[in-house]
Every structure is written in C-alpha cells, then in structure tokens.
Enzyme design. Structure first.
Site, short mmCIF file in Angstrom:
data_model
loop_
_atom_site.label_atom_id
_atom_site.label_comp_id
_atom_site.label_asym_id
_atom_site.label_seq_id
_atom_site.Cartn_x
_atom_site.Cartn_y
_atom_site.Cartn_z
CG ASN A 1 -1.89 -1.10 1.25
OD1 ASN A 1 -2.46 -1.44 0.22
ND2 ASN A 1 -2.10 -1.70 2.40
CG HIS B 1 -10.59 -1.66 7.28
ND1 HIS B 1 -10.05 -1.68 8.54
CD2 HIS B 1 -9.73 -2.36 6.50
CE1 HIS B 1 -8.91 -2.35 8.53
NE2 HIS B 1 -8.69 -2.77 7.30
CD GLU C 1 -12.92 1.38 3.81
OE1 GLU C 1 -12.09 1.31 2.89
OE2 GLU C 1 -13.28 0.40 4.47
CB SER D 1 -9.19 -1.35 1.97
OG SER D 1 -10.17 -2.16 2.57
CG ASP E 1 -10.71 4.54 7.27
OD1 ASP E 1 -9.72 5.01 6.69
OD2 ASP E 1 -10.68 3.45 7.88
CG HIS F 1 -6.84 2.28 1.01
ND1 HIS F 1 -5.76 1.45 0.82
CD2 HIS F 1 -7.54 1.75 2.04
CE1 HIS F 1 -5.80 0.47 1.69
NE2 HIS F 1 -6.87 0.62 2.45
CE LYS G 1 -3.77 0.96 4.32
NZ LYS G 1 -3.99 0.61 5.70
C1 LIG Z 1 -9.78 1.50 5.21
C2 LIG Z 1 -8.81 1.14 6.28
N1 LIG Z 1 -8.95 1.69 7.50
C3 LIG Z 1 -8.12 1.38 8.50
C4 LIG Z 1 -7.08 0.51 8.32
C5 LIG Z 1 -6.19 0.21 9.46
O1 LIG Z 1 -5.13 1.12 9.46
P1 LIG Z 1 -3.76 0.74 10.15
O2 LIG Z 1 -3.06 -0.21 9.24
O3 LIG Z 1 -3.07 2.04 10.31
O4 LIG Z 1 -4.10 0.11 11.46
C6 LIG Z 1 -6.89 -0.08 7.05
C7 LIG Z 1 -5.81 -1.02 6.75
O5 LIG Z 1 -4.80 -1.18 7.21
C8 LIG Z 1 -7.77 0.24 6.02
O6 LIG Z 1 -7.64 -0.30 4.81
#
Ligand SMILES: Cc1ncc(COP(=O)(O)O)c(C=O)c1O
Length: 383
Positions: free
Chosen positions: A47, A133, A175, A179, A204, A207, A236
């Site tokens: 990522n 997610h 999101e 993802s 969120d 990405h 990412k």
């Molecule tokens: C949309 C989304 N939110 C949150 C996370 C979690 O973030 P982190 O890896 O910083 O814990 C991810 C993946 O890792 C994700 O794809």
C-alpha cells in the site's frame, strides 16, 4: 469443548475453506521489489502508493528524530509521550486538511476503534457502508449503539436508514477509497444526506490520503467535502504507520478525555512523528509521484482491457481481479509467484463470501515495464 478442541476446530475450518492465513517473512526490498523465501519478486501487494517508505528524505528525518528524541516516546501522550514533534505534526495536518484540530493515533485500527467507542452511546445508531473496513465494522459491532449497514456506495440506501427515527445521534461511516475494491464513495451525496438529517459523517480515507485531491489532500478534498470526522492513516501513501483524526476543537478535547486508545497506550515514537512530517512534505510536493502512479494505473487498465481481463470500476491504485473461489485465487497467486510477481490472494472474511480476489496494487515506484510484465503474466495464467 476444551480450549484445545475449540482452537483445533477453528483451524481445521480455516484449512478446509482454503482461508488459512500464513505470514511470509519479508527479507527486504525497495517497495517495487520484495524478497521472500530467498527470491526477489516484483511487488504488487503493498500500500506504499507513492514509494515513500523508501524515500531518503523520510529516512533521514527518522534518523535525525531518533538522534534528537531517542527511539521511544516513553509513555502515553497524556503522561510524557506527547513531544514537540507530535505537536508540530498535528498542527501541520490540521492546517493542510482544513480542520481546527488533528489528533495522532498509533494506527488506523486504533483510531477507528477509539472514535466509535468514545462517541457512541446506547440510544445512538451507526449507519455503515457494508464494505467498510474491519476496524470500522468491528468497532461498530462492539459499541453500545445500534449498527445498520447500507448497500455499498448507495446514497439512497443510506437515505432510507436516515429516515428512520432514532432516539440518539446518528453517525454514517464510510471509506474514501475502499480497501478491497478500490472504488470511491460518493462523499458529496452522502454528506448532503447526513447534513439534512442532522447526522454526522465519518470518512476513513486510509487509501485516498496522499494520492487524491490537490496536494494529495485525499478523497474528501477532491470531492469538496469536509466530514465532521475524517480519519487518515500513515501506513499507505505516507509510507510509515499511525493515523490522525481530523475534527473540530470540542470533539478533539472530548476525545482527549474519553478515547481510551489515546489515554492508555504509548504514543508513537517522536522520531516517527518527524518522519511523518517529512512524508507530509513529500506528499505536498508530490505531484510528480502522483502523476507517475496515475500513468501506471492507466497503463494497467488499458492493457487489461486489451486482454479482456475483468476489472472493477476502480480508477485508483487498488485494481482487484475478482476470482470468486478461494482455492482458485490461491492457485492464481501461486502461478504469478512462479513468474516472479507477488500479488496477494484476498479471501473471506476479509471480503464477502464468494468474493475471493487478487488484490493488485500499483505504486509510483513501479516502472512501465513492471506493469507490462504483470499484464503479460496475467495473460499467460489466463485469469
Ligand atoms: C480503510 C482502512 N482503515 C483502517 C485501516 C487500518 O489502518 P492501520 O493499518 O493504520 O491500522 C486499514 C488497513 O490497514 C484500512 O484499509
């Protein structure tokens, strides 16, 4: 059933549904390449969309930060772990994204869990896109609020849920870029609906941040939307790890009082906050990196269309090839590996049942010939 039987049964079930997960030991690489099992592969699984995990400026900032502050924060931000480096990063993020406040978290997972746990009460309702997610859906399931999921990227489905009466507050969750599918949420429409209903929107943008919008300010900026709660993560495009929540002044103060992941957890190392400042600078100046990534995405999509490969509508760095069956996805990933390409097979429960896929990710670090090689091998293994 004993502890041992319970554990063995769960493992057996995973094996039988070809959903058993194994970690691979990464022996090094440069983002574009990855070394696993003593072999070097072209990496289409990461990522690190802009290649910043390997950027000399970011590495130097981490090293200088470690010289200045040492390697650990020494405690929770509520004790002695909040340094001038953390403070400066929070201020820079808030200013860049146009919010009064930014609060740093150790990961995106922690940020999502903390937000929903701290904000939601029993009479409230969370309305989440059904493909959100795991960190969001799980936090929502654990919160005392009711969870209702709406059809993926369907504003009307959200509108129907918003129209139902609720004794408390409603929070819609989605999101920026999904993802596992790589498609983008219709944020402007979703925010229009939540605002009309007096609800809040939480986005969120793990990405989208760094990749989309002017100066890489992300999906919300790109769509002209300023949700009440914005989560950006640093694992990412920033090339590091950690996360920030962007919000108004009062919400930030509330989270500082009630977000347990902030209070009872060691703050990120200050040196990491220094590296994140450098990564932020690279992102702000990163039009060339973003253009390179876009070229790679276009090259891949055009090539895939010529080969009649079935792609999703994604125009982002995440280009999934839907396969369906778990074992078939694993077999295809294995065949790609035999040809020197590392692509992850993603299976349920990460994606819905029957939704196994090859999750191809493209980065600015890829060269045009890498994309051509990927297409050539995909053609040969006849997806
Ligand atoms: C949309 C989304 N939110 C949150 C996370 C979690 O973030 P982190 O890896 O910083 O814990 C991810 C993946 O890792 C994700 O794809």
């Amino acid at each position: 059933m004993s502890w041992q039987q319970r554990i063995e049964q769960a493992l057996d079930e995973r094996q039988q549904s070809a959903a058993y997960r194994r970690r691979q030991v990464n022996q090094g690489g440069n983002g574009r390449h990855i070394q696993l099992n003593g072999e070097c592969y072209l990496n289409f699984s990461g990522n690190d969309y802009l290649g910043l995990s390997q950027d000399a400026r970011v590495i130097a900032a981490w090293q200088q930060g470690a010289q200045q502050y040492g390697v650990g924060s020494g405690g929770s931000g509520h004790v002695t772990g909040f340094s001038t480096a953390h403070q400066k990063l929070e201020q820079q993020l808030a200013e860049w994204l146009g919010y009064p406040r930014a609060l740093l978290f150790i990961s995106g997972y922690a940020a999502n869990q903390a937000l929903l746990a701290a904000l939601m009460q029993a009479e409230d309702r969370i309305l989440a896109d059904r493909l959100s997610h795991a960190s969001l859906l799980e936090a929502a399931a654990h919160s005392p609020a009711q969870l209702r999921r709406f059809r993926h990227n369907q504003p009307q489905a959200l509108a129907d849920l918003l129209a139902k009466s609720c004794d408390g507050q409603m929070l819609a969750v989605t999101e920026g870029v999904f993802s596992m599918d790589g498609d983008s949420a219709p944020l402007a429409e979703l925010h229009r609906l939540t605002r009309t209903a007096g609800a809040w929107l939480m986005v969120d943008d793990a990405h989208g941040i760094g990749v989309h919008g002017d100066q890489g300010r992300g999906s919300c900026w790109q769509q002209g939307v300023r949700p009440e709660l914005l989560v950006v993560t640093f694992g990412k495009a920033f090339g590091l790890s950690g996360a920030a929540v962007l919000c108004d002044e009062a919400t930030a103060e509330y989270l500082l009082q009630f977000a347990r992941h902030l209070i009872y957890s060691t703050a990120m190392p200050p040196a990491q906050a220094c590296a994140l400042q450098a990564a932020l600078h690279c992102i702000q100046q990163g039009d060339e990196l973003r253009a390179r990534l876009q070229d790679n995405i276009q090259r891949f999509r055009q090539g895939a269309a010529q080969l009649s490969l079935t792609l999703t509508e994604s125009v982002t760095a995440i280009q999934p090839l839907l396969v369906g069956d778990n074992q078939r996805a694993l077999d295809l990933a294995q065949r790609l590996r035999e040809q020197g390409l590392w692509v992850s097979a993603i299976r349920p429960p990460t994606v819905p049942p029957g939704g196994a896929r090859l999750r191809i990710t493209l980065t600015a670090a890829h060269q045009p010939q890498d994309i051509d090689r990927l297409l050539e091998v995909l053609h040969d293994v006849s997806i």
